[in-house]
Every structure is written in C-alpha cells, then in structure tokens.
Design a protein around this motif. Structure first.
Motif, short mmCIF file in Angstrom:
data_model
loop_
_atom_site.label_atom_id
_atom_site.label_comp_id
_atom_site.label_asym_id
_atom_site.label_seq_id
_atom_site.Cartn_x
_atom_site.Cartn_y
_atom_site.Cartn_z
N UNK A 159 27.56 -24.82 -3.68
CA UNK A 159 28.18 -24.73 -2.36
C UNK A 159 29.13 -23.54 -2.29
N UNK A 160 29.81 -23.27 -3.38
CA UNK A 160 30.70 -22.11 -3.42
C UNK A 160 29.90 -20.81 -3.31
N UNK A 161 28.76 -20.74 -3.97
CA UNK A 161 27.91 -19.55 -3.86
C UNK A 161 27.41 -19.37 -2.44
N UNK A 162 27.08 -20.47 -1.77
CA UNK A 162 26.61 -20.39 -0.38
C UNK A 162 27.73 -19.87 0.52
N UNK A 163 28.94 -20.39 0.33
CA UNK A 163 30.08 -19.93 1.14
C UNK A 163 30.39 -18.45 0.92
N UNK A 164 30.21 -18.00 -0.33
CA UNK A 164 30.45 -16.59 -0.65
C UNK A 164 29.24 -15.71 -0.36
#
Length: 89
Positions: free
Chosen positions: A66-71
């Motif tokens: 999810x962090x990769x998607x947000x970034x």
C-alpha cells in the motif's frame, strides 16, 4: 607340518589382503540427508509456522505494498507468495 617358506608366503598373502581392504567406512552426511529427504522422514522437514506469525507477515506485506501504491512505485510491487504456513527461510 608346514615349511617356514609356506608360513612366510601365507603371512605375506594375508598382509597384502589387509593392506588393500578399507579399514573403516565413514558415513557420507550428504548421501544420508538425500536418502532421508527422498524417504520423507519427518526429522528432515520443517514444522509449520505459527498462525499469528503468518498473519503478522501478511499484514507487513500489505502495508508495504500500500505504501508503494501511495508513492506510485508500481515497478517495485511484487505478488505475495503464500506458503500455507511452511517456513521457507
């Protein structure tokens, strides 16, 4: 009964036989481990992972993705490998 020459020849023959025989056969741990794996002996296999540890690991994976998607780092995202609780590391 026997000549001295016959006795010496017999002793020499026995000595040569003893010299060419392998005195001690050592175990090959690699071959034994391979046999155990092929036979499926329980001592070789790993036990299953605890359910709480599996859940924690999956939660960490979800948070990281999810962090990769947000970034917007979509090239880093990878699929989660389900191991059904078997330890793989």
């Amino acid at each position: 009964m026997f000549d001295q020459e016959e006795i010496r020849a017999w002793e020499k023959e026995i000595a040569t036989k003893k010299a060419f025989t392998q005195k001690e056969r050592f175990k090959n741990p690699r071959m034994e481990k391979l046999k155990e794996v092929r036979k499926g002996i329980k001592a070789v296999h790993y036990d299953k992972e605890v359910k709480s540890a599996r859940k924690d690991h999956y939660r960490q994976y979800r948070n990281k993705m999810n962090q990769f998607v947000r970034l917007e780092k979509f090239d880093i995202i990878f699929n989660y490998k389900r191991t059904s609780g078997w330890l793989t590391w």
